[in-house]
Design an enzyme around this catalytic site. Structure first.
Site, PDB file in Angstrom:
ATOM      1  N   LYS A 143     -71.550  -4.414 -27.757  1.00  0.00           N
ATOM      2  CA  LYS A 143     -70.424  -3.534 -28.092  1.00  0.00           C
ATOM      3  C   LYS A 143     -69.142  -4.344 -28.005  1.00  0.00           C
ATOM      4  O   LYS A 143     -68.971  -5.123 -27.072  1.00  0.00           O
ATOM      5  CB  LYS A 143     -70.368  -2.340 -27.127  1.00  0.00           C
ATOM      6  CG  LYS A 143     -69.141  -1.443 -27.345  1.00  0.00           C
ATOM      7  CD  LYS A 143     -69.289  -0.077 -26.684  1.00  0.00           C
ATOM      8  CE  LYS A 143     -68.946  -0.006 -25.225  1.00  0.00           C
ATOM      9  NZ  LYS A 143     -67.597  -0.443 -24.846  1.00  0.00           N
ATOM     10  N   ASP A 190     -71.703  -4.816 -23.319  1.00  0.00           N
ATOM     11  CA  ASP A 190     -70.320  -5.110 -23.709  1.00  0.00           C
ATOM     12  C   ASP A 190     -70.083  -6.615 -23.771  1.00  0.00           C
ATOM     13  O   ASP A 190     -70.438  -7.345 -22.834  1.00  0.00           O
ATOM     14  CB  ASP A 190     -69.347  -4.547 -22.657  1.00  0.00           C
ATOM     15  CG  ASP A 190     -68.830  -3.167 -23.021  1.00  0.00           C
ATOM     16  OD1 ASP A 190     -68.822  -2.817 -24.209  1.00  0.00           O
ATOM     17  OD2 ASP A 190     -68.424  -2.434 -22.090  1.00  0.00           O
ATOM     18  N   GLU A 203     -63.004   6.631 -27.284  1.00  0.00           N
ATOM     19  CA  GLU A 203     -62.621   6.913 -25.894  1.00  0.00           C
ATOM     20  C   GLU A 203     -61.247   7.581 -25.830  1.00  0.00           C
ATOM     21  O   GLU A 203     -60.275   7.085 -26.398  1.00  0.00           O
ATOM     22  CB  GLU A 203     -62.626   5.596 -25.082  1.00  0.00           C
ATOM     23  CG  GLU A 203     -62.231   5.812 -23.623  1.00  0.00           C
ATOM     24  CD  GLU A 203     -62.567   4.629 -22.708  1.00  0.00           C
ATOM     25  OE1 GLU A 203     -63.209   3.655 -23.170  1.00  0.00           O
ATOM     26  OE2 GLU A 203     -62.168   4.684 -21.540  1.00  0.00           O
ATOM     27  N   ASP A 210     -68.493  -3.192 -19.472  1.00  0.00           N
ATOM     28  CA  ASP A 210     -67.648  -4.099 -18.687  1.00  0.00           C
ATOM     29  C   ASP A 210     -66.883  -3.313 -17.615  1.00  0.00           C
ATOM     30  O   ASP A 210     -66.131  -3.892 -16.832  1.00  0.00           O
ATOM     31  CB  ASP A 210     -66.722  -4.936 -19.586  1.00  0.00           C
ATOM     32  CG  ASP A 210     -65.797  -4.082 -20.437  1.00  0.00           C
ATOM     33  OD1 ASP A 210     -65.893  -2.840 -20.392  1.00  0.00           O
ATOM     34  OD2 ASP A 210     -64.962  -4.684 -21.152  1.00  0.00           O
ATOM     35  N   SER A 211     -67.140  -1.980 -17.547  1.00  0.00           N
ATOM     36  CA  SER A 211     -66.638  -1.190 -16.418  1.00  0.00           C
ATOM     37  C   SER A 211     -67.282  -1.679 -15.120  1.00  0.00           C
ATOM     38  O   SER A 211     -66.850  -1.299 -14.032  1.00  0.00           O
ATOM     39  CB  SER A 211     -66.923   0.305 -16.625  1.00  0.00           C
ATOM     40  OG  SER A 211     -68.265   0.507 -17.013  1.00  0.00           O
TER      41      SER A 211
HETATM   42  O1  KIV Z   1     -67.396  -0.275 -20.075  1.00  0.00           O
HETATM   43  C1  KIV Z   1     -67.710   0.921 -20.200  1.00  0.00           C
HETATM   44  O2  KIV Z   1     -68.225   1.564 -19.296  1.00  0.00           O
HETATM   45  C2  KIV Z   1     -67.388   1.553 -21.485  1.00  0.00           C
HETATM   46  C3  KIV Z   1     -67.553   3.034 -21.562  1.00  0.00           C
HETATM   47  C4  KIV Z   1     -66.428   3.689 -20.872  1.00  0.00           C
HETATM   48  C5  KIV Z   1     -67.684   3.500 -22.966  1.00  0.00           C
HETATM   49  O3  KIV Z   1     -67.027   0.902 -22.404  1.00  0.00           O
END
Ligand code: KIV
Length: 271
Positions: free
Chosen positions: A120, A90, A189, A51-52
């Site tokens: 996730k 995510d 993290e 979700d980044s």
């Molecule tokens: O959303 C993402 O990129 C993440 C990573 C930082 C593990 O959850």
């Protein structure tokens, strides 16, 4: 035998075996088809549709605004670019918190509409019921502890988590809750390296770190950060493997000059 059959796909079982034989797991984020193809060609083990995407693709300050529909759009594109890697997606903020039935509905949408392999979710004991419910539908779940960006407004800051003993104890206990609930792996993290190594030693499932030191079973980075496309983010844990921002900037500037000077297209570049 077709080429397809020859590829040994990464599965949760393969990841577990990698932990057993102490082979480190390499994971990176991707949000689109073209990047996912490159990662897969390079033999990345796990592609995370994180979700980044909310930050690096949509320009939001946090991961909170991204929607389930948007995550599905990104994940669908990524899955088309991957033949070998294990694809984890995510569940975004608001699609699972506090409601295990909604968590299952969101996870089923992700699996049905994207063709990804797992989801996730962030959190520990408070998401135990959701993990179990999602697993009851046969969907593998990766946990995420430590700095959980969907809770940024609760933390108030992106500093290292679990430096105090109470939070460290809670993190260890949450990691065991996630393993016992059936998670196939956990992301840690931005936590102290010693603590992360302890968790990786205690758990039988792979622990993937981001800013969690070298004593874990694998590493994950955000692709746009490690390629230097995103210049706004420079935490200590980030290794930049390239400066793509400068490279792309230079190429675009040269193209503009060529167009203005009528040096592009040449005789050979026209019909
Ligand atoms: O959303 C993402 O990129 C993440 C990573 C930082 C593990 O959850």
């Amino acid at each position: 035998m077709s080429t397809r059959q020859k590829i040994k796909k990464v599965t949760t079982h393969v990841l577990h075996e990698m932990k057993l034989r102490k082979e480190k797991i390499a994971m990176l984020t991707a949000y689109d088809y073209s990047m996912a193809r490159i990662l897969d060609k390079a033999n990345i083990d796990v592609v995370l549709v994180g979700d980044s995407a909310s930050n690096v693709m949509s320009g939001n300050e946090t991961t909170l605004p991204i929607t389930l529909d948007e995550m599905i759009y990104h994940a669908k594109s990524v899955v088309k670019g991957v033949e070998r890697a294990f694809v984890v997606i995510d569940l975004p903020f608001g699609s699972y918190q506090g409601n295990s039935k909604e968590a299952l509905t969101s996870a089923i949408r992700i699996m049905k509409e994207t063709g990804g392999h797992a989801v996730k979710i962030e959190g520990g004991q408070e998401i135990e019921e959701s993990v179990k419910r999602i697993l009851s539908a046969g969907i593998p779940v990766m946990g995420h502890l430590g700095l959980t960006p969907q809770s940024i407004h609760k933390f108030g800051t992106y500093v290292v988590r679990a430096t105090e003993s109470d939070e460290a104890k809670k993190l260890i206990s949450d990691a065991h809750v996630l393993e016992d609930a059936g998670c196939f792996a956990v992301v840690l993290e931005k936590v102290p390296a010693k603590l992360a190594a302890k968790v990786a030693k205690e758990l039988t499932i792979p622990v993937i770190g981001i800013g969690a030191g070298a004593g874990v079973d694998g590493q994950v980075l955000v692709l746009h950060d490690m390629l230097g496309i995103n210049q706004d983010f420079s935490p200590r844990f980030l290794r930049r493997y390239h400066n793509l921002f400068a490279e792309i900037l230079g190429s675009v500037q040269t193209y503009i000059e060529d167009v203005k000077n009528q040096e592009f297209p040449s005789e050979n570049e026209q019909y």
